[in-house]
Scaffold this motif. Structure first.
Motif, PDB file in Angstrom:
ATOM      1  N   VAL A 191       0.737  -1.080   0.074  1.00 52.30           N
ATOM      2  CA  VAL A 191      -0.002   0.024   0.025  1.00 52.30           C
ATOM      3  C   VAL A 191       0.784   1.046  -0.017  1.00 52.30           C
ATOM      4  O   VAL A 191       0.644   2.161  -0.675  1.00 52.30           O
ATOM      5  N   ALA A 192       1.837   1.206   0.738  1.00 46.84           N
ATOM      6  CA  ALA A 192       2.763   2.512   0.872  1.00 46.84           C
ATOM      7  C   ALA A 192       3.573   2.732  -0.353  1.00 46.84           C
ATOM      8  O   ALA A 192       3.364   3.636  -0.968  1.00 46.84           O
ATOM      9  N   LEU A 193       4.023   1.609  -1.031  1.00 47.84           N
ATOM     10  CA  LEU A 193       4.798   2.013  -2.411  1.00 47.84           C
ATOM     11  C   LEU A 193       3.813   2.281  -3.381  1.00 47.84           C
ATOM     12  O   LEU A 193       4.074   3.044  -4.413  1.00 47.84           O
ATOM     13  N   SER A 194       2.569   1.824  -3.551  1.00 46.84           N
ATOM     14  CA  SER A 194       1.729   1.938  -4.629  1.00 46.84           C
ATOM     15  C   SER A 194       1.265   3.762  -4.549  1.00 46.84           C
ATOM     16  O   SER A 194       0.964   4.103  -5.332  1.00 46.84           O
ATOM     17  N   GLY A 195       1.465   4.192  -3.376  1.00 50.93           N
ATOM     18  CA  GLY A 195       1.477   5.591  -2.991  1.00 50.93           C
ATOM     19  C   GLY A 195       2.319   6.413  -3.995  1.00 50.93           C
ATOM     20  O   GLY A 195       2.123   7.717  -3.992  1.00 50.93           O
ATOM     21  N   SER A 196       3.439   5.873  -4.624  1.00 53.89           N
ATOM     22  CA  SER A 196       4.046   6.667  -5.511  1.00 53.89           C
ATOM     23  C   SER A 196       3.542   6.718  -6.654  1.00 53.89           C
ATOM     24  O   SER A 196       3.905   7.806  -7.462  1.00 53.89           O
ATOM     25  N   HIS A 197       2.129   6.310  -6.932  1.00 55.53           N
ATOM     26  CA  HIS A 197       1.274   6.737  -8.212  1.00 55.53           C
ATOM     27  C   HIS A 197       0.803   8.070  -7.799  1.00 55.53           C
ATOM     28  O   HIS A 197       0.048   8.392  -8.573  1.00 55.53           O
ATOM     29  N   THR A 198       1.114   8.875  -6.886  1.00 57.92           N
ATOM     30  CA  THR A 198       0.657  10.169  -6.556  1.00 57.92           C
ATOM     31  C   THR A 198       1.204  11.030  -7.883  1.00 57.92           C
ATOM     32  O   THR A 198       0.858  12.124  -7.779  1.00 57.92           O
ATOM     33  N   ILE A 199       2.387  10.616  -8.242  1.00 58.54           N
ATOM     34  CA  ILE A 199       2.940  11.363  -9.363  1.00 58.54           C
ATOM     35  C   ILE A 199       3.016  10.441 -10.469  1.00 58.54           C
ATOM     36  O   ILE A 199       2.989   9.239 -10.435  1.00 58.54           O
ATOM     37  N   GLY A 200       3.015  11.248 -11.846  1.00 57.51           N
ATOM     38  CA  GLY A 200       3.256  10.347 -13.207  1.00 57.51           C
ATOM     39  C   GLY A 200       1.816  10.081 -14.011  1.00 57.51           C
ATOM     40  O   GLY A 200       0.721  10.559 -13.434  1.00 57.51           O
ATOM     41  N   ASN A 201       1.947   9.529 -14.946  1.00 54.92           N
ATOM     42  CA  ASN A 201       0.972   9.206 -15.976  1.00 54.92           C
ATOM     43  C   ASN A 201       0.836   7.831 -16.349  1.00 54.92           C
ATOM     44  O   ASN A 201       1.946   7.007 -16.104  1.00 54.92           O
ATOM     45  N   SER A 202      -0.315   7.293 -16.809  1.00 50.90           N
ATOM     46  CA  SER A 202      -0.481   6.053 -17.256  1.00 50.90           C
ATOM     47  C   SER A 202      -1.194   6.194 -18.616  1.00 50.90           C
ATOM     48  O   SER A 202      -1.901   7.072 -19.101  1.00 50.90           O
ATOM     49  N   ARG A 203      -1.055   5.128 -19.716  1.00 52.15           N
ATOM     50  CA  ARG A 203      -1.322   5.188 -20.744  1.00 52.15           C
ATOM     51  C   ARG A 203      -2.975   4.432 -20.802  1.00 52.15           C
ATOM     52  O   ARG A 203      -3.193   3.561 -20.078  1.00 52.15           O
TER      53      ARG A 203
END
Length: 295
Positions: A191-203
């Motif tokens: 859960v903590a590491l998924s929090g890195s999806h607070t930045i960036g994009n997805s296709r």
């Protein structure tokens, strides 16, 4: 969050057994002061090049963080993701998670070029990737952590490992958790590491099934907020537009904060692999709430 983000940098302990470009790397433990004498400006060089790259393109911070993650989940944090196909090597860049998707290689190349001028044959590419991930997090407002150093660079790559080990956007919760456990990580780390999806994009191609056909019945994912689903459909058509980009966190896409978790509470997680953290497991759900309520 700091403790849990550090975990990914510790994966290399005992998991990166090869050395390609670093003369000085021994077989001992990693420690933050590894280059203090052999290349005292190493961390400064990484920080400066990453800062320049992120200033030019804010999205690069997320790309460099993701590069480290995709490296660590295959054979450990050993820079195997950087290797091109040659001889017996089939590059991990060709895997499903990385093809037309993994970015930031030119930034790592630039760091390596500056590093080789400053202290030739000393700093491993694996350590550069790990440092770049930390610096990218800090530059976007996230926590800092000490990066243990002394990784060895890979002499080989694993296309199958890249295809099979890295969590996919449409994996089930249990599959994702299993992939984390195989790396020695637990549900808190997930859960903590998924929090890195607070930045960036997805296709578009990574989440298209959610607004159109999540369960194969021609219906959108019933855990997806309807107004958010409408927004996704406007720029992610049922066919075509595979490379169209969407913010993983539409609230603050270039700021490392906890709005990613708040989005999950509102059923506005972009990827299925994001939203299942809130909808498919009680323990994971409580962790999402904890991070959402406390920056």
């Amino acid at each position: 969050m700091v403790h849990y983000i550090i975990v990914i940098t510790l994966l290399a302990l005992g998991l990166a057994p090869h050395c390609l470009s670093s003369k000085t790397v021994g077989g001992g433990y990693l420690y933050p002061q590894f280059y203090d004498h052999s290349c005292p400006k190493a961390q400064e060089i990484v920080r400066n090049v990453v800062a320049k790259a992120v200033a030019k393109e804010p999205r690069m911070a997320a790309s460099l963080l993701r590069l480290h993650f995709h490296d660590c989940f295959v054979k450990g944090c050993d820079a195997s993701i950087l290797l091109d196909s040659s001889g017996s090597i089939i590059s991990e860049k060709r895997s499903n998670p990385n093809r037309n998707s993994a970015r930031g290689f030119e930034v790592i190349d630039e760091i390596k070029a500056v590093m080789e001028k400053e202290c030739p044959h000393t700093v491993s590419c694996a350590d550069i990737v790990a440092l770049a991930a930390r610096d990218s997090t800090v530059l976007t407002g996230g926590p800092s952590w000490e990066v243990p150093l002394g990784r060895r660079d890979a002499r080989g790559a694993s296309l199958s490992g890249s295809n099979n080990n890295i969590p996919a956007p449409n994996n089930t919760f249990q599959t994702i958790l299993t992939k984390f456990k195989l790396q020695g990580l637990d549900i808190v780390d997930l859960v903590a590491l998924s929090g890195s999806h607070t930045i960036g994009n997805s296709r578009c191609t990574s989440f298209r099934q959610r607004p159109y056909n999540q369960s194969g019945n021609g219906q959108p994912d019933n855990t997806l907020d309807q107004s958010y689903a409408s927004q996704l459909r406007r720029n992610c058509p049922r066919s075509g537009g595979d490379q169209n980009l969407f913010f993983l966190d539409f609230v603050s896409p270039i700021k490392f904060d906890n709005s990613y978790f708040k989005n999950l509470l509102a059923n506005k997680g972009l990827l299925n692999s994001d939203q299942v953290l809130f909808t498919k497991n009680g323990e994971s759900r409580e962790l999402v709430k904890t991070y959402a309520y406390n920056q």
